[in-house]
Write a protein that holds these residues in place. Structure first.
Motif, PDB file in Angstrom:
ATOM      1  N   ALA A  50       0.772  -0.992   0.169  1.00 47.64           N
ATOM      2  CA  ALA A  50       0.095   0.050   0.032  1.00 47.64           C
ATOM      3  C   ALA A  50       0.828   1.208   0.161  1.00 47.64           C
ATOM      4  N   ALA A  51       2.004   1.217   0.706  1.00 45.10           N
ATOM      5  CA  ALA A  51       2.915   2.245   0.897  1.00 45.10           C
ATOM      6  C   ALA A  51       3.606   2.683  -0.478  1.00 45.10           C
ATOM      7  N   ARG A  52       3.580   1.796  -1.273  1.00 46.22           N
ATOM      8  CA  ARG A  52       4.444   1.896  -2.631  1.00 46.22           C
ATOM      9  C   ARG A  52       3.158   2.141  -3.738  1.00 46.22           C
ATOM     10  N   GLU A  53       2.070   2.323  -3.378  1.00 49.82           N
ATOM     11  CA  GLU A  53       0.869   2.218  -4.027  1.00 49.82           C
ATOM     12  C   GLU A  53       0.771   1.264  -5.270  1.00 49.82           C
ATOM     13  N   ASP A  54       1.190   0.075  -4.867  1.00 44.93           N
ATOM     14  CA  ASP A  54       1.238  -1.225  -6.007  1.00 44.93           C
ATOM     15  C   ASP A  54       0.093  -1.867  -5.441  1.00 44.93           C
ATOM     16  N   PHE A  55      -0.985  -1.462  -6.071  1.00 44.61           N
ATOM     17  CA  PHE A  55      -2.093  -2.134  -5.946  1.00 44.61           C
ATOM     18  C   PHE A  55      -2.254  -3.676  -6.587  1.00 44.61           C
ATOM     19  N   ALA A  56      -1.568  -3.703  -7.726  1.00 41.91           N
ATOM     20  CA  ALA A  56      -1.743  -5.057  -8.223  1.00 41.91           C
ATOM     21  C   ALA A  56      -0.882  -6.219  -7.273  1.00 41.91           C
ATOM     22  N   GLY A  57       0.096  -5.630  -6.577  1.00 42.84           N
ATOM     23  CA  GLY A  57       0.886  -6.530  -5.664  1.00 42.84           C
ATOM     24  C   GLY A  57      -0.358  -6.557  -4.379  1.00 42.84           C
TER      25      GLY A  57
ATOM     26  N   LEU B  75      -8.521  -1.560  -2.404  1.00 47.54           N
ATOM     27  CA  LEU B  75      -9.244  -2.746  -2.764  1.00 47.54           C
ATOM     28  C   LEU B  75     -10.836  -2.850  -2.534  1.00 47.54           C
ATOM     29  N   VAL B  76     -11.081  -2.172  -1.615  1.00 45.71           N
ATOM     30  CA  VAL B  76     -12.579  -2.098  -1.001  1.00 45.71           C
ATOM     31  C   VAL B  76     -13.465  -1.220  -1.773  1.00 45.71           C
ATOM     32  N   ASP B  77     -13.091  -0.197  -2.449  1.00 47.34           N
ATOM     33  CA  ASP B  77     -13.644   0.670  -3.102  1.00 47.34           C
ATOM     34  C   ASP B  77     -12.889   1.665  -4.092  1.00 47.34           C
ATOM     35  N   GLU B  78     -13.079   1.930  -5.228  1.00 47.68           N
ATOM     36  CA  GLU B  78     -12.285   2.985  -5.806  1.00 47.68           C
ATOM     37  C   GLU B  78     -12.238   4.320  -5.414  1.00 47.68           C
TER      38      GLU B  78
END
Length: 478
Positions: free
Chosen positions: A185-192, A304-307
């Motif tokens: 989350a800190a890296r804004e790595d949303f795929a990871g 992941l919960v809501d955009e």
């Protein structure tokens, strides 16, 4: 020896680093949990020399693919964006006889890309402490990582002074932490982040995959698991000592036994950790700190919960706030069992708190007082210092349907007699570290394996120290 699997290694490469353990000079096996090894389906267990080679890291077993895991974390409230396994390697996963997937990890196996200047090693004392306390927690029925092996290395490690080195082998449902989610989350790595969340759902909370909002359901499941876990900690007087977000496993197991300890005399402000100077992780602070940590998990899961961030916050906030009610429910269940109550009344929380208040005022030992109440339920003399409260308790028992015999048996099963008393643990560690005498460690390990039994052999392990040391402190194993 084990049939290794590697589901965590299928996550993106940025979630871990592949490397082998650093060999040690002269490994020697000092403890091996054969019962746990058999439970994990070990076949062809080799001799002690080969076990020492494997569990020191000198020999990488067939099928293992060691990786160091990346994670972040709040340490004493301050966020560190990259921590990770600085002295540990996950050898792989084993599916045990019950179908449970379990990690096998070496601790103290040398430097990794996440060592941050550390030597990657472990000292013998902290290794033996984790072995004793984690197995004691297992015997107490509290979800925990397990101890598989302890090996001395034949090499010193240097802290304030030179200490004998060791490697600890830990078994866990997994090593995913709140801090693992924070890392992505800190890296804004949303795929990871999504890949990690899906991995955890599949591994620990498969029912969440069927929910209308699976990531919200994941959070709710972790909140429930942690509420139950911390309530059970309090039930045995356990103080974790370093409840950083990188030390909270999302599986709901107790993990990372560093400056942990058990209370003798009941005091909700009890702190043993040498680094917890302000009592952030004191005994009674553990429930609100668990909720604080879970709020950090909720923050990590927001994408992941809501955009829409505001909508995501609105959805996770009641889940986090719900921790308090969940904890209270579990704590009351623990206390009712300890007090011999099979039914529920609204006044039970007040009854339990009244006992704790009197215990604190009289300086009564937490473990022995509850154990004595178990005997008092069958007609034995009641503990001193509880006048007045005993009348309330006996009146409450009179409204309960259990027979005296059923109640005493249930209370003996809910109130341990033997815990890892701090002075006994220190005696065992000192003998091993200072004299290479592992006899006290082994005797204590055997006693802790049967915490609810009392006989001639266990009698010497029941009592608190004759002269408690108010300055007693425990230390991290780093």
């Amino acid at each position: 020896m084990f049939d290794f699997h590697h589901s965590y290694a299928q996550l993106p490469e940025r979630a871990h680093a592949r490397l082998d353990p650093v060999p040690v000079a002269a490994p020697r096996l000092v403890a091996f949990n054969r019962e746990l090894a058999a439970e994990m389906g070990a076949e062809g267990i080799p001799d002690d020399a080969m076990l020492a080679a494997v569990f020191s890291g000198n020999t990488v077993p067939a099928g293992a693919r060691p990786i160091a895991l990346a994670y972040a974390g709040h340490q004493f409230g301050h966020f560190v964006p990259q921590l990770g396994d600085g002295r540990a390697l996950l050898l792989g996963e084993v599916v045990d006889a019950s179908g449970r997937r379990r990690d096998v990890q070496l601790k103290g196996s040398g430097r990794t890309p996440f060592s941050r200047g550390g030597d990657g090693r472990a000292a013998l004392g902290p290794v033996l402490r984790e072995y004793l306390v984690s197995e004691a927690m297992q015997a107490l029925g509290i979800p925990t990582t397990r101890a598989l092996a302890a090996v001395t290395t034949g090499e010193p490690v240097f802290r304030d002074t030179a200490l004998p080195g060791a490697v600890f082998t830990r078994v866990a449902a997994s090593h995913v932490r709140v801090g693992t989610f924070q890392y992505f989350a800190a890296r804004e790595d949303f795929a990871g982040l999504r890949a990690l969340a899906d991995h955890v759902i599949a591994r620990h909370y498969p029912q969440a995959a069927q929910a209308q909002a699976p990531y919200e359901a994941l959070l709710e499941a972790v909140v429930e698991a942690q509420a139950a876990l911390v309530a059970r900690w309090l039930g045995v007087g356990f103080i974790h000592g370093v409840m950083n977000t990188d030390n909270m496993a999302v599986s709901g197991e107790t993990i990372d036994y560093g400056p942990c300890a058990f209370m003798d005399a009941y005091d909700p402000g009890t702190v043993f950790s040498s680094i917890d100077r302000n009592g952030r992780y004191a005994y009674a602070n553990q429930p609100p700190i668990a909720q604080w940590n879970l709020a950090r998990l909720a923050e990590a899961l927001l994408p992941l919960v809501d955009e829409t961030p505001a909508a995501a916050v609105e959805r996770v906030t009641p889940v986090v706030h719900g921790f308090a009610a969940r904890f209270e429910r579990h704590w009351l269940a623990v206390m009712r069992a300890k007090l011999g109550l099979a039914s529920a009344e609204e006044s039970d929380a007040e009854l339990a708190q009244g006992l704790l208040d009197r215990m604190q005022a009289a300086g009564l030992d937490y473990t022995l007082t509850f154990r004595a109440l178990a005997e008092a339920a069958g007609g034995a003399p009641a503990p001193a210092g509880l006048d007045g409260w005993l009348h309330e308790w006996r009146a409450r028992l009179g409204r309960d349907a259990q027979s005296p015999e059923e109640r005493v048996a249930a209370m003996r099963g809910a109130n341990p007699a033997v815990i890892p008393r701090n002075h006994r643990v220190e005696e065992a560690l000192a003998a091993a570290v200072e004299r290479e005498d592992f006899g006290p460690f082994e005797r204590l390990r055997v006693m802790l394996a049967q915490p609810f039994d009392v006989d001639a052999d266990t009698a010497a392990f029941l009592a608190p120290p004759v002269q408690p040391d108010p300055r007693y402190r425990t230390f991290c194993g780093t």
